[in-house]
Design an enzyme around this catalytic site. Structure first.
Site, PDB file in Angstrom:
ATOM      1  N   CYS A  40      -4.573 -38.314  -8.638  1.00 16.94           N
ATOM      2  CA  CYS A  40      -3.732 -37.446  -7.813  1.00 16.94           C
ATOM      3  C   CYS A  40      -3.497 -36.111  -8.532  1.00 16.94           C
ATOM      4  O   CYS A  40      -3.468 -36.050  -9.753  1.00 16.94           O
ATOM      5  CB  CYS A  40      -2.389 -38.136  -7.532  1.00 16.94           C
ATOM      6  SG  CYS A  40      -1.308 -37.200  -6.417  1.00 16.94           S
ATOM      7  N   ASP A  42      -0.787 -34.621  -8.684  1.00 16.53           N
ATOM      8  CA  ASP A  42       0.590 -34.625  -9.192  1.00 16.53           C
ATOM      9  C   ASP A  42       0.640 -34.216 -10.669  1.00 16.53           C
ATOM     10  O   ASP A  42      -0.079 -34.798 -11.502  1.00 16.53           O
ATOM     11  CB  ASP A  42       1.179 -36.036  -9.006  1.00 16.53           C
ATOM     12  CG  ASP A  42       2.688 -36.063  -9.204  1.00 16.53           C
ATOM     13  OD1 ASP A  42       3.164 -35.621 -10.275  1.00 16.53           O
ATOM     14  OD2 ASP A  42       3.391 -36.513  -8.289  1.00 16.53           O
ATOM     15  N   ARG A  44       2.606 -34.827 -12.888  1.00 14.54           N
ATOM     16  CA  ARG A  44       3.101 -35.844 -13.815  1.00 14.54           C
ATOM     17  C   ARG A  44       2.039 -36.867 -14.208  1.00 14.54           C
ATOM     18  O   ARG A  44       2.326 -37.827 -14.924  1.00 14.54           O
ATOM     19  CB  ARG A  44       4.299 -36.563 -13.177  1.00 14.54           C
ATOM     20  CG  ARG A  44       5.470 -35.626 -12.897  1.00 14.54           C
ATOM     21  CD  ARG A  44       6.475 -36.277 -11.967  1.00 14.54           C
ATOM     22  NE  ARG A  44       5.901 -36.534 -10.642  1.00 14.54           N
ATOM     23  CZ  ARG A  44       6.573 -37.131  -9.640  1.00 14.54           C
ATOM     24  NH1 ARG A  44       7.800 -37.532  -9.831  1.00 14.54           N
ATOM     25  NH2 ARG A  44       5.984 -37.314  -8.473  1.00 14.54           N
ATOM     26  N   HIS A  96      -0.733 -43.512  -8.271  1.00 13.50           N
ATOM     27  CA  HIS A  96       0.517 -43.632  -9.033  1.00 13.50           C
ATOM     28  C   HIS A  96       1.649 -44.003  -8.101  1.00 13.50           C
ATOM     29  O   HIS A  96       1.678 -43.602  -6.941  1.00 13.50           O
ATOM     30  CB  HIS A  96       0.828 -42.344  -9.800  1.00 13.50           C
ATOM     31  CG  HIS A  96       1.138 -41.157  -8.938  1.00 13.50           C
ATOM     32  ND1 HIS A  96       2.426 -40.710  -8.733  1.00 13.50           N
ATOM     33  CD2 HIS A  96       0.343 -40.344  -8.200  1.00 13.50           C
ATOM     34  CE1 HIS A  96       2.398 -39.673  -7.923  1.00 13.50           C
ATOM     35  NE2 HIS A  96       1.154 -39.421  -7.576  1.00 13.50           N
ATOM     36  N   CYS A  99       4.060 -41.767  -5.259  1.00 14.04           N
ATOM     37  CA  CYS A  99       3.171 -40.662  -4.877  1.00 14.04           C
ATOM     38  C   CYS A  99       3.717 -39.962  -3.621  1.00 14.04           C
ATOM     39  O   CYS A  99       3.866 -40.581  -2.568  1.00 14.04           O
ATOM     40  CB  CYS A  99       1.760 -41.175  -4.616  1.00 14.04           C
ATOM     41  SG  CYS A  99       0.582 -39.844  -4.217  1.00 14.04           S
TER      42      CYS A  99
HETATM   43 CO    CO Z   1       0.514 -38.407  -5.954  1.00 19.48          CO
END
Ligand code: CO
Length: 204
Positions: A40, A42, A44, A96, A99
């Protein structure tokens, strides 16, 4: 502009060279990663850091909600290069928990283009609707959907013609599904690894 990032970059480069004087010159000549990470976007979920790999060791493709859509030219280009040219040994689809993309796919809010991008997740939701709606806790239900999404993307990768052709010519290649937990920094192997053409149909 962005002076702190440039200063960070200079410090990082100096640290790498101090630890290994030939590091960048070696990488300049070639990359030979053994792994393709499909994860992803993302912020993080930083691919290399999570698995402790240096530049040159991990080929990375990231998008919203770690999808491997069979018609997406960007993902397919990465996959073919990784499999045919780099000859990676492992493709790892990494979702994750928590998400935002997975949540946005099913919360009923219209956001625009991303609704189309996230459509495959709504399909996974509908296919597993009964089991998902039997989970009373909303965040636990979304976490299960994150797992089911990873499993579906593993199936997409494993059934792709580039991967099927690699197996047909005897290439050593495994496709894995993991989920990363933002809360403790640990990955969980969903144990849906596919290492040949015969196992694909059993995936959800
Ligand atoms: Co995500």
């Amino acid at each position: 502009m962005l002076d702190h990032l440039k200063a960070n970059n200079r410090a990082w480069s100096q640290r790498m060279v101090a630890a290994d004087a030939g590091f960048f010159r070696r990488l300049e000549r070639q990359q030979a990663p053994q792994y393709l990470w499909i994860g992803c976007s993302d912020s993080r979920v930083p691919a290399n850091e999570i698995v402790g790999l240096d530049p040159g060791e991990l080929f990375v493709h990231r998008n919203v909600a770690n999808l491997a859509p069979p018609q997406d030219a960007n993902y397919l280009s990465v996959l073919q290069f990784a499999v045919d040219v780099l000859r990676v040994k492992h493709v790892i689809v990494v979702g994750h928990y928590g998400c935002g993309g997975v949540g946005a796919a099913v919360d009923g809010t219209r956001r625009g283009l991303v609704d189309h991008w996230l459509h495959p997740i709504r399909e996974v939701y509908h296919e597993h609707r009964q089991a998902l709606e039997a989970i009373p806790d909303q965040s636990a239900r979304l976490d299960r959907l994150c797992e089911l999404n990873v499993i579906r993307q593993v199936k997409n990768v494993a059934s792709d013609v580039f991967v099927q052709d690699a197996w047909a010519r005897g290439q050593d290649l495994q496709v894995h599904g993991w989920v990363y937990a933002l809360g403790n920094g640990l990955v969980r192997d969903l144990e849906v690894t596919v290492g040949g053409p015969q196992a694909v149909e059993n995936l959800g």
